[in-house]
Design a protein around this motif. Sequence first.
Motif, mmCIF file in Angstrom:
data_model
loop_
_atom_site.group_PDB
_atom_site.id
_atom_site.type_symbol
_atom_site.label_atom_id
_atom_site.label_comp_id
_atom_site.label_asym_id
_atom_site.label_seq_id
_atom_site.Cartn_x
_atom_site.Cartn_y
_atom_site.Cartn_z
ATOM 1 N N GLY A 142 0.805 -1.171 0.353
ATOM 2 C CA GLY A 142 -0.368 -0.144 -0.014
ATOM 3 C C GLY A 142 1.011 1.251 0.007
ATOM 4 O O GLY A 142 1.864 1.246 0.503
ATOM 5 N N ASN A 188 -4.507 -2.426 -6.305
ATOM 6 C CA ASN A 188 -5.576 -2.493 -5.571
ATOM 7 C C ASN A 188 -6.223 -3.758 -6.575
ATOM 8 O O ASN A 188 -7.480 -3.780 -6.514
ATOM 9 N N ASP A 209 -8.999 -2.054 -1.393
ATOM 10 C CA ASP A 209 -9.326 -1.279 -0.844
ATOM 11 C C ASP A 209 -9.694 0.626 -1.882
ATOM 12 O O ASP A 209 -9.768 0.438 -3.086
HETATM 13 MG MG LIG Z 1 -3.801 0.068 -1.140
#
Ligand SMILES: [Mg+2]
Length: 260
Positions: A14, A132, A145
């Motif tokens: 992330g 994602n 996400d």
């Molecule tokens: Mg993400």
Amino acid sequence: MVATVLHEIPLQGGDVTDGVVRIADTVRRPICRSSPAVHALLRHLEAVGFDGAPRLVGMDATGREIITFVPGTAGLTVHSVTDEALGSLAVLLRRFHDATEGFPLAGHRWEGGSNDDDVPEVIGHCDLTPENVIFQGAEPVALIDFDLARPTTRAFDVVTTLRHWAPIADPVDRHPLLRHVDVGARLRLFCEAYDLPPRTRRRLLPLARLRFGRSYEVMRARAAEGGGWARLWEDGAGERIRRAAAWLDTHEDELHAHLV
Ligand SMILES: [Mg+2]
Ligand SMILES: Nc1ncnc2c1ncn2[C@@H]1O[C@H](COP(=O)(O)OP(=O)(O)O)[C@@H](O)[C@H]1O
């Protein structure tokens, strides 16, 4: 009585959210401004039978959201950069957009961000970076996400996705696995798999340009708030947007030929 020890495994990949961890077959994430809206969206997706997103399990004792862990691999791999994977991603995005029809476009508080000027049609994911999307081999199985999800047009979410996946980026900024791909051919492939009407295809590149200008402004404003966005900005996110916009200007005619 035997106490169960829950091991927290930090999840990498992330850009923005600190503290995303896996515990057994769940993921725990800190909540943000848009979490109530995103939770309603995840419940809606479950209710209509859309299987391409994690399920919301609830909240844990420390106030984090609990979602299901989706087995697979996020990010760019030799499998996820193939044309086959791109076509399947377009189909998954189409199914997601279709599944959000019926979800109220007004009345929820979303994180915000740039958009186009047309009336919203669907809830867009609006941040479909390679990190994602969860793949099993060349098959994208889930979008994850949803922090930046918001009401938008299909075209805007398609452009945002293509920014990362065609990619609409200067080759110097691309992942090595995408450095030498034929971007025009990938734009066309994605639009065909999504079944985007010709009228909308013709709008995509002007929309990409509009989006570059607006994302630059939005990211600069977010960076001023500090945290993960400030790190992204310091890492050159703004300069990458500028270079991508310049690359698009240089190649627009050639790319456009694939969209008419
Ligand atoms: Mg993400
Ligand atoms: N539900 C999930 N199933 C599997 N992996 C996940 C899940 N949620 C997050 N991850 C992994 O953790 C990484 C970071 O989580 P993400 O929700 O994307 O947070 P960030 O806001 O930091 O991007 C993802 O790129 C992915 O590799």
